[in-house]
Design an enzyme around this catalytic site. Structure first.
Site, PDB file in Angstrom:
ATOM      1  N   ARG A  71      -0.430  10.010  14.988  1.00  0.00           N
ATOM      2  CA  ARG A  71      -0.164   8.620  14.586  1.00  0.00           C
ATOM      3  C   ARG A  71      -1.040   7.688  15.411  1.00  0.00           C
ATOM      4  O   ARG A  71      -1.569   6.700  14.926  1.00  0.00           O
ATOM      5  CB  ARG A  71       1.328   8.272  14.760  1.00  0.00           C
ATOM      6  CG  ARG A  71       1.606   6.789  14.608  1.00  0.00           C
ATOM      7  CD  ARG A  71       3.063   6.453  14.302  1.00  0.00           C
ATOM      8  NE  ARG A  71       4.028   7.217  15.041  1.00  0.00           N
ATOM      9  CZ  ARG A  71       4.306   7.055  16.348  1.00  0.00           C
ATOM     10  NH1 ARG A  71       3.693   6.135  17.052  1.00  0.00           N
ATOM     11  NH2 ARG A  71       5.201   7.822  16.934  1.00  0.00           N
ATOM     12  N   LYS A 222      -9.908   1.405  -3.466  1.00  0.00           N
ATOM     13  CA  LYS A 222     -10.758   0.904  -4.534  1.00  0.00           C
ATOM     14  C   LYS A 222     -12.197   1.422  -4.363  1.00  0.00           C
ATOM     15  O   LYS A 222     -12.413   2.608  -4.380  1.00  0.00           O
ATOM     16  CB  LYS A 222     -10.666  -0.620  -4.575  1.00  0.00           C
ATOM     17  CG  LYS A 222      -9.210  -1.143  -4.533  1.00  0.00           C
ATOM     18  CD  LYS A 222      -8.447  -0.692  -5.756  1.00  0.00           C
ATOM     19  CE  LYS A 222      -6.985  -1.093  -5.862  1.00  0.00           C
ATOM     20  NZ  LYS A 222      -6.204  -1.459  -4.750  1.00  0.00           N
TER      21      LYS A 222
HETATM   22  N1  PLP Z   1      -6.224  -6.331  -1.942  1.00  0.00           N
HETATM   23  C1  PLP Z   1      -6.684  -6.322  -3.188  1.00  0.00           C
HETATM   24  C2  PLP Z   1      -7.759  -7.297  -3.576  1.00  0.00           C
HETATM   25  C3  PLP Z   1      -6.184  -5.425  -4.131  1.00  0.00           C
HETATM   26  O1  PLP Z   1      -6.646  -5.437  -5.395  1.00  0.00           O
HETATM   27  C4  PLP Z   1      -5.166  -4.518  -3.723  1.00  0.00           C
HETATM   28  C5  PLP Z   1      -4.589  -3.547  -4.678  1.00  0.00           C
HETATM   29  O2  PLP Z   1      -4.829  -3.612  -5.865  1.00  0.00           O
HETATM   30  C6  PLP Z   1      -4.699  -4.557  -2.407  1.00  0.00           C
HETATM   31  C7  PLP Z   1      -5.262  -5.466  -1.541  1.00  0.00           C
HETATM   32  C8  PLP Z   1      -3.622  -3.629  -1.943  1.00  0.00           C
HETATM   33  O3  PLP Z   1      -4.148  -2.361  -1.690  1.00  0.00           O
HETATM   34  P1  PLP Z   1      -3.342  -0.992  -1.830  1.00  0.00           P
HETATM   35  O4  PLP Z   1      -2.958  -0.823  -3.270  1.00  0.00           O
HETATM   36  O5  PLP Z   1      -4.294   0.041  -1.317  1.00  0.00           O
HETATM   37  O6  PLP Z   1      -2.123  -1.115  -0.951  1.00  0.00           O
END
Ligand code: PLP
Length: 404
Positions: A71, A222
């Site tokens: 962790r 992403k």
């Molecule tokens: N920030 C943006 C611009 C996003 O599009 C997303 C998720 O779609 C997040 C943060 C959150 O990320 P996660 O789904 O990995 O928790």
């Protein structure tokens, strides 16, 4: 039996001169493949090993080799953290189990009574965390259009500790002038921190730290991961005290990614530059196609000439990225029809993978903001444009639009 090469040696091992030189001076594409990564000294394996371990054998009581418990730290995670920091042009990187976990950890640095000034079309999950959770702990949030510099200036309060924004935004693709906002914040007597969610642009297209941001946050789920096979998050910063505080929280809260997930993000990052070039080229071609299509009311794409923030986008981004939204004249019904009729564009939430996705934000990703000021047009369709052949993508959209 003692292992021949100590883990600490693995971490501090002298890089060959050519790699040392490269890590210091290299260009983005080279850093993406090599920063934080080196051939495994025990085997020569070119890929960073997946250190699938929770604990580490100690040489004596309290005498460990750089790692005690996963962790707190793990070598696969350390490689990822170093790599992302290098790509963002930052000193320190921290990896998290999701983008939301990174956001959660950053907000935990605040105290009751502190105020956060946030963009008015931040990701719906970010708004939900702020509004539904952190408000209960005595934090205050207000939302402004951060593309409007006067609104940012007026929105700052004496208790403002963070300014939180995305650019381009999700799903409206609004672009905020990062250098201008950073300047406003730096002139404010209490000097709040500027946090930029760089998920849409990625460090290949835009580096917020070099434009004056204090923390860059990512959903590595992403584009950084890039293959829709992992959920993760990251934060990058330059100030050692900030890194120390966030690393403390990373360990104290424990929302850390496992080594396999770190490996997947590291592997994805290696091709980030070539993927982003193709994502951007495909999305730009689709923006032109959609802008000329009669049933489409408005096209939102940062590098499109008709985009109100195209000049700012061109100033701070290398290209327009792979995200594109458009509004259908037929409203919610038409949006639903198009999203359900495409064959290559898969109907799904998320974004940033090699495959193209389509969704209706009002009914899917942004349902959590439906009743708020952040609600989006029901006729809005969001595309995550993948790296398939652009002719196939255009043909697919065309046949779906014909049915709307
Ligand atoms: N920030 C943006 C611009 C996003 O599009 C997303 C998720 O779609 C997040 C943060 C959150 O990320 P996660 O789904 O990995 O928790």
């Amino acid at each position: 039996m003692r292992i021949a090469i100590r883990l600490l040696d693995y971490l501090t091992i002298q890089l060959p001169d050519y790699l040392n030189e490269m890590n210091m001076k290299s260009k983005f594409e080279t850093l993406a493949i090599h920063a934080g990564q080196q051939p495994d000294p025990t085997t020569g394996a070119i890929m960073t090993p997946i250190f699938q371990t929770s604990t580490y054998v100690q040489d004596g009581v309290g005498e460990h080799r750089g790692y005690e418990y996963s962790r707190t730290g793990n070598p696969t995670r350390a490689a990822l953290e170093t790599c992302i920091a290098a790509l963002e042009g930052g000193e320190f990187g921290l990896a998290f189990s999701s983008g939301m976990a990174a956001t959660d950890t950053i907000v935990r640095t605040l105290n009751p009574g502190d105020h956060v000034l946030a963009g008015n079309d931040v990701y719906g999950g970010t708004f939900r965390l702020f509004d539904k959770e952190f408000r209960r702990y005595g934090l205050e949030f207000s939302y402004v259009d951060t593309t409007d510099l006067e609104a940012v200036r007026v929105g700052l309060r004496p208790e403002t500790r963070l300014v939180w924004l995305e650019t381009p935004t999700n799903p409206l693709l609004n672009v905020t002038d990062l250098a201008a906002v950073a300047e406003i914040i730096k002139a404010h007597p209490n000097r709040p921190l500027l946090v930029v969610d760089n998920t849409f642009a990625t460090p290949y297209l835009q580096q917020p730290l070099t434009l004056g941001a204090d923390i860059v946050v990512h959903s590595t789920t992403k584009y950084l991961g890039g293959h829709s096979d992992v959920v993760g998050g990251a934060a990058v910063m330059n100030v050692p005290e900030l890194h120390e505080r966030l690393a403390f929280l990373q360990n104290a809260v424990g929302a850390v990614p496992g080594p396999m997930d770190c490996f997947l993000v590291l592997r994805g990052i290696k091709t980030l530059a070539v993927r982003m070039d193709r994502h951007s080229a495909n999305a730009a071609a689709l923006a032109d196609f959609l802008a000329a299509y009669p049933k489409v009311g408005k096209v939102l794409y940062p590098f499109h000439d008709a985009h109100p923030h195209a000049a700012v986008a061109r100033k701070q981004m290398r290209s327009g990225g792979g995200m594109l939204s458009f509004v259908l004249q037929g409203g919610a019904v038409a949006a639903k029809t198009v999203a359900e009729r495409t064959q290559i564009f898969a109907l799904a939430e998320s974004l940033g993978g090699v495959e193209s996705l389509i969704e209706v934000p009002a009914l899917m990703t942004h349902l959590s903001v439906a009743e708020s000021d952040l609600a989006v047009d029901p006729g809005l369709v969001r595309l995550s444009v993948g790296i398939e052949h652009v002719d196939d993508l255009i043909a697919d959209l065309e046949q779906a639009l014909d049915k709307a």
